[in-house]
Write an enzyme that holds these catalytic residues in place. Structure first.
Site, PDB file in Angstrom:
ATOM      1  N   ASN A   1      36.456  31.390  36.678  1.00 35.71           N
ATOM      2  CA  ASN A   1      37.210  32.213  35.995  1.00 35.71           C
ATOM      3  C   ASN A   1      38.714  31.613  35.491  1.00 35.71           C
ATOM      4  O   ASN A   1      39.657  32.280  34.877  1.00 35.71           O
ATOM      5  CB  ASN A   1      37.491  33.778  36.491  1.00 35.71           C
ATOM      6  CG  ASN A   1      38.335  33.457  38.058  1.00 35.71           C
ATOM      7  OD1 ASN A   1      38.870  32.310  38.296  1.00 35.71           O
ATOM      8  ND2 ASN A   1      38.483  34.373  38.505  1.00 35.71           N
TER       9      ASN A   1
ATOM     10  N   ASP B   1      47.926  25.914  47.684  1.00 36.61           N
ATOM     11  CA  ASP B   1      47.415  27.234  48.292  1.00 36.61           C
ATOM     12  C   ASP B   1      46.981  27.227  49.648  1.00 36.61           C
ATOM     13  O   ASP B   1      46.584  26.513  50.437  1.00 36.61           O
ATOM     14  CB  ASP B   1      46.720  27.948  47.252  1.00 36.61           C
ATOM     15  CG  ASP B   1      45.320  27.143  46.782  1.00 36.61           C
ATOM     16  OD1 ASP B   1      45.130  26.042  47.417  1.00 36.61           O
ATOM     17  OD2 ASP B   1      44.831  27.747  45.869  1.00 36.61           O
TER      18      ASP B   1
ATOM     19  N   GLU C   1      44.793  33.923  39.770  1.00 36.82           N
ATOM     20  CA  GLU C   1      43.690  34.699  39.041  1.00 36.82           C
ATOM     21  C   GLU C   1      44.242  35.156  37.680  1.00 36.82           C
ATOM     22  O   GLU C   1      45.160  35.141  37.282  1.00 36.82           O
ATOM     23  CB  GLU C   1      43.311  35.925  39.765  1.00 36.82           C
ATOM     24  CG  GLU C   1      42.793  35.490  41.373  1.00 36.82           C
ATOM     25  CD  GLU C   1      41.438  34.915  41.417  1.00 36.82           C
ATOM     26  OE1 GLU C   1      40.968  34.161  40.600  1.00 36.82           O
ATOM     27  OE2 GLU C   1      40.722  34.973  42.522  1.00 36.82           O
TER      28      GLU C   1
ATOM     29  N   HIS D   1      40.977  30.003  37.143  1.00 35.09           N
ATOM     30  CA  HIS D   1      41.936  30.129  37.933  1.00 35.09           C
ATOM     31  C   HIS D   1      42.458  28.767  38.243  1.00 35.09           C
ATOM     32  O   HIS D   1      41.385  27.865  38.587  1.00 35.09           O
ATOM     33  CB  HIS D   1      41.771  31.009  39.037  1.00 35.09           C
ATOM     34  CG  HIS D   1      41.013  30.589  40.249  1.00 35.09           C
ATOM     35  ND1 HIS D   1      40.013  31.271  40.833  1.00 35.09           N
ATOM     36  CD2 HIS D   1      41.025  29.374  40.976  1.00 35.09           C
ATOM     37  CE1 HIS D   1      39.455  30.682  41.915  1.00 35.09           C
ATOM     38  NE2 HIS D   1      40.123  29.481  41.995  1.00 35.09           N
TER      39      HIS D   1
HETATM   40  C1  GLP Z   1      39.274  27.749  45.076  1.00 38.37           C
HETATM   41  C2  GLP Z   1      40.894  27.132  45.326  1.00 38.37           C
HETATM   42  C3  GLP Z   1      41.235  26.470  43.920  1.00 38.37           C
HETATM   43  C4  GLP Z   1      39.954  25.617  43.394  1.00 38.37           C
HETATM   44  C5  GLP Z   1      38.773  26.255  43.006  1.00 38.37           C
HETATM   45  C6  GLP Z   1      37.550  25.727  42.615  1.00 38.37           C
HETATM   46  O1  GLP Z   1      39.458  28.838  45.122  1.00 38.37           O
HETATM   47  N1  GLP Z   1      41.701  27.840  45.369  1.00 38.37           N
HETATM   48  O2  GLP Z   1      42.131  25.381  44.082  1.00 38.37           O
HETATM   49  O3  GLP Z   1      40.321  24.539  42.538  1.00 38.37           O
HETATM   50  O4  GLP Z   1      38.658  27.446  43.716  1.00 38.37           O
HETATM   51  O5  GLP Z   1      36.853  25.419  43.741  1.00 38.37           O
HETATM   52  P1  GLP Z   1      35.655  24.406  43.782  1.00 38.37           P
HETATM   53  O6  GLP Z   1      36.264  22.979  43.750  1.00 38.37           O
HETATM   54  O7  GLP Z   1      35.074  24.481  45.314  1.00 38.37           O
HETATM   55  O8  GLP Z   1      34.597  24.541  42.823  1.00 38.37           O
END
Ligand code: GLP
Length: 238
Positions: A133, A68, A140, A135
């Protein structure tokens, strides 16, 4: 430790040990001939990427496909996922090709282009983090299980969670391009990493809850080869 029959859960002490276990998994995949690796951003894969950078593993025959990108951020913006990948992995470890959505490109062209990239390069191993959440990528809650790469709107919860990387919540982009849930599920193998108490509920819902579009990661229960590496805190509600 509890585990859904389809999701293998490995519980580790902390992110350091998780990074080591994930590193060994990637190394083995490479030895087994991995050609295309799906990559994730966020703080979770950082220990894995550190170990990959420090290793002598050779990725010059591997194509990287990222999940992404924020819409509106140029690749050289220090919070773009393109920049994150350069700094955390690609500068030190050259890949054959790297692909990441272009956050400045128009929706129609970019989603079509990226879906084509994924179709032409079937993913052998997809690395995932998980949002609070549940995702995955930026899919989402409410995302269709049939979704491909598309423009998505970030939820308030995700903007709150990600504001720590920006000067304020106002600076966090509201939209992103994300590989869809069907794109993620098309990977041959999936490795999801989760650390910290704030991920415990998402992990428990993904592993043991009903498979529902309200919990995007719950679709992983339907995948044939998925491993979760979670620390004790993230495993605390299993
Ligand atoms: C982000 C990314 C995800 C990631 C998630 C957790 O928004 N789009 O790919 O896995 O949120 O992030 P973190 O590893 O910083 O907790």
């Amino acid at each position: 430790m509890s585990s859904n029959e389809n999701i293998k859960v490995i519980v580790v002490k902390d992110a350091e040990e998780g990074g080591q276990k994930a590193f060994e998994y990637v190394k083995q995949s490479l030895e087994e001939g991995m050609e295309v690796m799906g990559l994730a951003t966020g703080s979770t894969p950082e220990t894995l990427y550190t170990k990959l950078r420090q290793s002598d593993l050779d990725f010059s025959d591997v194509t990287a496909i990222n999940l992404d990108e924020y819409i509106g951020l140029p690749a050289d913006h220090d919070q773009s996922y393109a920049y994150f990948m350069e700094k955390n992995l690609f500068e030190a470890k050259p890949f054959k090709e790297t692909h990441i959505p272009n956050g400045l490109a128009s929706e129609e062209e970019e989603t079509a282009r990226y879906n084509q990239v994924i179709e032409e390069h079937p993913i052998d191993l997809q690395i995932l983090g998980i949002g609070t959440n549940a995702h995955i990528g930026f899919n989402e809650p409410g995302s269709s299980f049939d979704s491909l790469t598309r423009k998505v709107q970030l939820t308030k919860e995700t903007i709150e969670a990600n504001k720590r990387f920006f000067e304020s919540a106002d600076e966090v982009p509201r939209y992103a391009y994300s590989m869809g849930l069907a794109s993620i599920m098309s990977a041959d193998k999936i490795l999801l990493l989760a650390y910290g108490e704030n991920k415990a509920e998402a992990v428990a819902n993904a592993v043991n809850g009903p498979v529902t579009e309200d919990v995007p990661a719950s679709i992983l229960q339907k995948h044939k080869d998925v491993v979760f590496i979670v620390d004790e805190d993230a495993a605390s509600k299993l």
